[in-house]
Design a protein around this motif. Structure first.
Motif, PDB file in Angstrom:
ATOM      1  N   GLU A  66      -0.919 -39.040  39.335  1.00  0.00           N
ATOM      2  CA  GLU A  66      -1.357 -37.856  40.069  1.00  0.00           C
ATOM      3  C   GLU A  66      -1.902 -36.786  39.151  1.00  0.00           C
ATOM      4  O   GLU A  66      -1.467 -36.640  38.027  1.00  0.00           O
ATOM      5  N   ILE A  67      -2.845 -36.047  39.681  1.00  0.00           N
ATOM      6  CA  ILE A  67      -3.334 -34.846  39.018  1.00  0.00           C
ATOM      7  C   ILE A  67      -2.760 -33.683  39.809  1.00  0.00           C
ATOM      8  O   ILE A  67      -3.008 -33.561  41.000  1.00  0.00           O
ATOM      9  N   LYS A  68      -1.964 -32.852  39.158  1.00  0.00           N
ATOM     10  CA  LYS A  68      -1.323 -31.728  39.837  1.00  0.00           C
ATOM     11  C   LYS A  68      -1.997 -30.433  39.411  1.00  0.00           C
ATOM     12  O   LYS A  68      -2.212 -30.210  38.227  1.00  0.00           O
ATOM     13  N   LYS A  69      -2.319 -29.585  40.410  1.00  0.00           N
ATOM     14  CA  LYS A  69      -2.952 -28.300  40.127  1.00  0.00           C
ATOM     15  C   LYS A  69      -2.126 -27.194  40.742  1.00  0.00           C
ATOM     16  O   LYS A  69      -1.673 -27.312  41.879  1.00  0.00           O
ATOM     17  N   TYR A  70      -1.964 -26.124  39.984  1.00  0.00           N
ATOM     18  CA  TYR A  70      -1.258 -24.936  40.452  1.00  0.00           C
ATOM     19  C   TYR A  70      -2.133 -23.729  40.146  1.00  0.00           C
ATOM     20  O   TYR A  70      -2.552 -23.532  39.010  1.00  0.00           O
ATOM     21  N   VAL A  71      -2.413 -22.915  41.166  1.00  0.00           N
ATOM     22  CA  VAL A  71      -3.271 -21.738  41.003  1.00  0.00           C
ATOM     23  C   VAL A  71      -2.427 -20.491  41.252  1.00  0.00           C
ATOM     24  O   VAL A  71      -1.739 -20.395  42.263  1.00  0.00           O
ATOM     25  N   TYR A  72      -2.481 -19.544  40.300  1.00  0.00           N
ATOM     26  CA  TYR A  72      -1.717 -18.301  40.405  1.00  0.00           C
ATOM     27  C   TYR A  72      -2.630 -17.110  40.152  1.00  0.00           C
ATOM     28  O   TYR A  72      -3.630 -17.224  39.438  1.00  0.00           O
ATOM     29  N   GLN A  73      -2.258 -15.963  40.700  1.00  0.00           N
ATOM     30  CA  GLN A  73      -2.949 -14.711  40.439  1.00  0.00           C
ATOM     31  C   GLN A  73      -2.140 -13.941  39.392  1.00  0.00           C
ATOM     32  O   GLN A  73      -0.937 -13.771  39.545  1.00  0.00           O
ATOM     33  N   TYR A  74      -2.811 -13.502  38.341  1.00  0.00           N
ATOM     34  CA  TYR A  74      -2.176 -12.699  37.287  1.00  0.00           C
ATOM     35  C   TYR A  74      -2.852 -11.337  37.262  1.00  0.00           C
ATOM     36  O   TYR A  74      -3.999 -11.192  37.662  1.00  0.00           O
ATOM     37  N   GLU A  75      -2.116 -10.344  36.748  1.00  0.00           N
ATOM     38  CA  GLU A  75      -2.647  -8.987  36.663  1.00  0.00           C
ATOM     39  C   GLU A  75      -2.315  -8.396  35.297  1.00  0.00           C
ATOM     40  O   GLU A  75      -1.197  -8.533  34.801  1.00  0.00           O
ATOM     41  N   GLU A 128       5.094 -17.782  29.337  1.00  0.00           N
ATOM     42  CA  GLU A 128       6.539 -17.648  29.162  1.00  0.00           C
ATOM     43  C   GLU A 128       7.087 -16.982  30.415  1.00  0.00           C
ATOM     44  O   GLU A 128       6.943 -15.769  30.592  1.00  0.00           O
ATOM     45  N   GLY A 129       7.656 -17.796  31.317  1.00  0.00           N
ATOM     46  CA  GLY A 129       8.154 -17.251  32.576  1.00  0.00           C
ATOM     47  C   GLY A 129       7.018 -16.719  33.423  1.00  0.00           C
ATOM     48  O   GLY A 129       6.076 -17.430  33.744  1.00  0.00           O
ATOM     49  N   GLN A 130       7.069 -15.435  33.781  1.00  0.00           N
ATOM     50  CA  GLN A 130       6.041 -14.795  34.605  1.00  0.00           C
ATOM     51  C   GLN A 130       4.906 -14.190  33.774  1.00  0.00           C
ATOM     52  O   GLN A 130       3.978 -13.612  34.318  1.00  0.00           O
ATOM     53  N   LYS A 131       4.985 -14.322  32.441  1.00  0.00           N
ATOM     54  CA  LYS A 131       4.056 -13.643  31.542  1.00  0.00           C
ATOM     55  C   LYS A 131       3.087 -14.635  30.896  1.00  0.00           C
ATOM     56  O   LYS A 131       3.465 -15.738  30.513  1.00  0.00           O
ATOM     57  N   LEU A 132       1.818 -14.223  30.790  1.00  0.00           N
ATOM     58  CA  LEU A 132       0.786 -14.994  30.104  1.00  0.00           C
ATOM     59  C   LEU A 132       0.187 -14.101  29.022  1.00  0.00           C
ATOM     60  O   LEU A 132      -0.322 -13.016  29.309  1.00  0.00           O
ATOM     61  N   GLU A 142      -1.915  -9.142  27.680  1.00  0.00           N
ATOM     62  CA  GLU A 142      -0.762  -9.629  28.420  1.00  0.00           C
ATOM     63  C   GLU A 142      -1.028  -9.518  29.916  1.00  0.00           C
ATOM     64  O   GLU A 142      -1.478  -8.493  30.394  1.00  0.00           O
ATOM     65  N   LEU A 143      -0.756 -10.615  30.615  1.00  0.00           N
ATOM     66  CA  LEU A 143      -0.903 -10.660  32.061  1.00  0.00           C
ATOM     67  C   LEU A 143       0.442 -11.032  32.673  1.00  0.00           C
ATOM     68  O   LEU A 143       1.232 -11.720  32.055  1.00  0.00           O
ATOM     69  N   VAL A 144       0.682 -10.538  33.899  1.00  0.00           N
ATOM     70  CA  VAL A 144       1.927 -10.825  34.609  1.00  0.00           C
ATOM     71  C   VAL A 144       1.570 -11.463  35.948  1.00  0.00           C
ATOM     72  O   VAL A 144       0.643 -11.017  36.634  1.00  0.00           O
ATOM     73  N   LYS A 145       2.312 -12.503  36.319  1.00  0.00           N
ATOM     74  CA  LYS A 145       2.061 -13.208  37.567  1.00  0.00           C
ATOM     75  C   LYS A 145       2.417 -12.329  38.762  1.00  0.00           C
ATOM     76  O   LYS A 145       3.436 -11.662  38.756  1.00  0.00           O
ATOM     77  N   ASN A 146       1.541 -12.295  39.771  1.00  0.00           N
ATOM     78  CA  ASN A 146       1.802 -11.531  41.000  1.00  0.00           C
ATOM     79  C   ASN A 146       2.774 -12.272  41.884  1.00  0.00           C
ATOM     80  O   ASN A 146       2.854 -13.416  41.955  1.00  0.00           O
TER      81      ASN A 146
END
Length: 146
Positions: A66-75, A128-132, A142-146
């Motif tokens: 399988e190819i798994k994709k996850y899309v998130y919004q960061y701010e 790292e967790g919610q941080k990119l 630095e970005l943080v996941k919404n």
């Protein structure tokens, strides 16, 4: 003549009844799913994955690649938003960071329980967790996941 015809019909019926149907023990079917991804230059690439279904002695065995994709919004701290796509292939993982018309695709180079590192051409992204955290040309974002 009638006896010959009757005996021929009985012999044919006996042959048909006594024959056992041959069944295939290993039946393999392929199902192909096509997945489209966008590389760092905005060019669409098509990757496909094959799913094998096997039926051995009446038992179904399903093996998937399988190819798994996850899309998130960061701010970012200044309010800028970015869409981040994590794509996991069976052999390798990638991250695609999209902000406005800028697209950066990086392969995963390292991973542990707490973080994952993606790196290519002097650009480094660490989740790292919610941080990119993105490092490019000596600057850190630095970005943080919404």
């Amino acid at each position: 003549m009638k006896i010959f015809i009757k005996s021929s019909i009985l012999l044919a019926l006996a042959t048909i009844i006594s024959c056992k149907k041959e069944t295939k023990k290993d039946v393999i079917t392929n199902e192909v799913k096509v997945v489209t991804t966008i590389d760092s230059n905005g060019v669409k690439k098509q990757d496909s994955t094959v799913i094998f279904n096997r039926n051995i002695d009446g038992k179904s065995i399903v093996t998937k690649e399988e190819i798994k994709k996850y899309v998130y919004q960061y701010e970012a701290f200044d309010g800028t938003k970015a869409e981040v796509t994590f794509t996991h292939y069976p052999e390798k993982s990638y991250i695609l960071i999209e902000r406005n018309k800028l697209k950066i695709e990086l392969p995963q180079t390292k991973a542990d329980e707490k973080s994952a590192t993606f790196e290519k051409d002097g650009i480094k992204a660490v989740t790292e967790g919610q941080k990119l955290t993105i490092t490019q040309n000596g600057e850190t974002f630095e970005l943080v996941k919404n």
